[in-house]
Design a protein around this motif. Sequence first.
Motif, short mmCIF file in Angstrom:
data_model
loop_
_atom_site.label_atom_id
_atom_site.label_comp_id
_atom_site.label_asym_id
_atom_site.label_seq_id
_atom_site.Cartn_x
_atom_site.Cartn_y
_atom_site.Cartn_z
N LEU A 229 31.50 17.55 42.71
CA LEU A 229 32.70 18.38 42.82
C LEU A 229 32.92 19.18 41.54
O LEU A 229 33.16 20.40 41.59
N VAL A 230 32.82 18.52 40.40
CA VAL A 230 33.02 19.18 39.12
C VAL A 230 32.01 20.30 38.93
O VAL A 230 32.35 21.41 38.51
N THR A 231 30.76 20.02 39.27
CA THR A 231 29.70 21.02 39.10
C THR A 231 29.92 22.22 40.00
O THR A 231 29.77 23.37 39.59
N SER A 232 30.32 21.99 41.24
CA SER A 232 30.50 23.10 42.19
C SER A 232 31.67 23.99 41.80
O SER A 232 31.59 25.22 41.90
N ILE A 233 32.76 23.38 41.34
CA ILE A 233 33.91 24.19 40.92
C ILE A 233 33.57 24.98 39.67
O ILE A 233 33.85 26.18 39.57
N ALA A 234 32.91 24.34 38.71
CA ALA A 234 32.56 25.02 37.46
C ALA A 234 31.62 26.20 37.72
O ALA A 234 31.76 27.27 37.11
N ALA A 235 30.69 26.02 38.65
CA ALA A 235 29.71 27.08 38.92
C ALA A 235 30.35 28.32 39.51
O ALA A 235 29.80 29.42 39.40
N ALA A 236 31.53 28.16 40.11
CA ALA A 236 32.20 29.30 40.75
C ALA A 236 33.12 30.05 39.80
O ALA A 236 33.71 31.06 40.19
N GLN A 237 33.24 29.55 38.56
CA GLN A 237 34.18 30.15 37.61
C GLN A 237 33.44 31.06 36.63
O GLN A 237 32.29 31.44 36.87
N ALA A 238 34.10 31.41 35.52
CA ALA A 238 33.48 32.28 34.51
C ALA A 238 33.39 31.51 33.20
O ALA A 238 34.38 31.42 32.46
N VAL B 122 44.81 42.09 46.04
CA VAL B 122 44.30 40.74 45.82
C VAL B 122 44.07 40.50 44.32
O VAL B 122 43.29 41.21 43.69
N MET B 123 44.76 39.51 43.80
CA MET B 123 44.49 39.04 42.44
C MET B 123 43.85 37.66 42.54
O MET B 123 44.32 36.80 43.29
N VAL B 124 42.77 37.45 41.80
CA VAL B 124 42.02 36.20 41.88
C VAL B 124 42.15 35.45 40.56
O VAL B 124 41.79 35.98 39.49
N ALA B 125 42.68 34.22 40.61
CA ALA B 125 42.80 33.38 39.42
C ALA B 125 41.48 32.67 39.18
O ALA B 125 40.96 31.98 40.07
N VAL B 126 40.93 32.85 37.99
CA VAL B 126 39.59 32.34 37.66
C VAL B 126 39.67 31.47 36.42
O VAL B 126 40.19 31.90 35.38
N GLU B 127 39.14 30.26 36.51
CA GLU B 127 39.02 29.43 35.31
C GLU B 127 37.98 30.08 34.39
O GLU B 127 36.87 30.38 34.82
N THR B 128 38.36 30.30 33.14
CA THR B 128 37.55 31.11 32.24
C THR B 128 37.38 30.43 30.89
O THR B 128 38.37 30.06 30.25
N VAL B 129 36.13 30.26 30.48
CA VAL B 129 35.82 29.73 29.15
C VAL B 129 34.71 30.60 28.58
O VAL B 129 33.54 30.46 28.94
N VAL B 130 35.08 31.53 27.72
CA VAL B 130 34.12 32.47 27.15
C VAL B 130 34.06 32.24 25.64
O VAL B 130 35.09 32.27 24.95
#
Length: 332
Positions: free
Chosen positions: A271-280, A219-227
């Motif tokens: 929707l924007v908040t819930s998606i963002a909260a699940a990312q990195a 399993v590879m998981v694609a994650v929206e990432t802003v570090v």
Amino acid sequence: MTISLSALDLVIAESNRTAEDLLAATSRTVLRLDELGYRRVWFAEHHAMGLSASVVPAVLLAHFGALTRRIRLGSGGVLAPNHTPLAIAEQFAMLAALHPDRIDMGIGRGPGTADPSIARALRRGAEPATDAEYAEDVAAILHYLSGDSGVQLMPGWQPDAGGARPWLLASSPASAELAARLGLPIALAHHIRPDGSVATAERYRERFIPSRWADRPYVMVAVETVVTDTDEEAARLARPIDLARARQSPAALLTAEQAARQEIPEDARALVTSIAAAQARGSVETARRRFADIVRQTGADELMLYVPLHDAEDRIRCFELSAKACEESTQA
């Protein structure tokens, strides 16, 4: 815990930049990913979509295979309904012959466009593929690549000599079941539909049947990432993608300064908040925790980072800091 890092590059369209600028920026990014030791970089198939200049993955794979030293290159994904199975198999057999042991063939289902007329043109007027038709197409692609079809994809081609490795893109349990039945590694679209990632991964592992392509679930998981350096700076740089998501905008990504002057529509904020909260998103320390959380929740074997930032230098720095965060998370 050890986790591999990879990247998903959509050749982000930046406001007021030419196609040449965008591809040059992607070249700088890919070369740096190769230096940083990222395992693979994938490119999407997007047609007439203002946010992404990644149109034909096979062309990008051929190009970057010649420029890089070791990183694997793949499609994330090539969209089966837009092509005949034989055409896809031929493209990736040739790519694998050019760049042995470095080519991934991620297969997806979507049209790759929000424009129905473009979708019809790609499919020569055909309607969207049904579940059964999509499954048949994926199976046919694998049949050609396996060498069992009796069709020689190119002279001298040997199916098991450094060939393309097939993957299936998934965002639902139905896609997970198809990947499991065919014995393929799976790439989860957590960056798009994070609410289904855990259930999709579980369904995949429960139903997995070993095959010539994989002897165990992967399993590879694609994650929206802003570090970045701080959580506040990450939120500022992520505002353009939040705004684009809220407005379902097909246009090029705004700069952070432009996006800061615009409001996210009220009906899209949840929707924007819930998606963002699940990312990195956030500082290195925050990202470290988020990576660890996502790996724990999904059981990911690998993370594929999607970095939707306007400026290429910000994207490159994000990949650099993400590698640092992941190193720290594996030592925690």
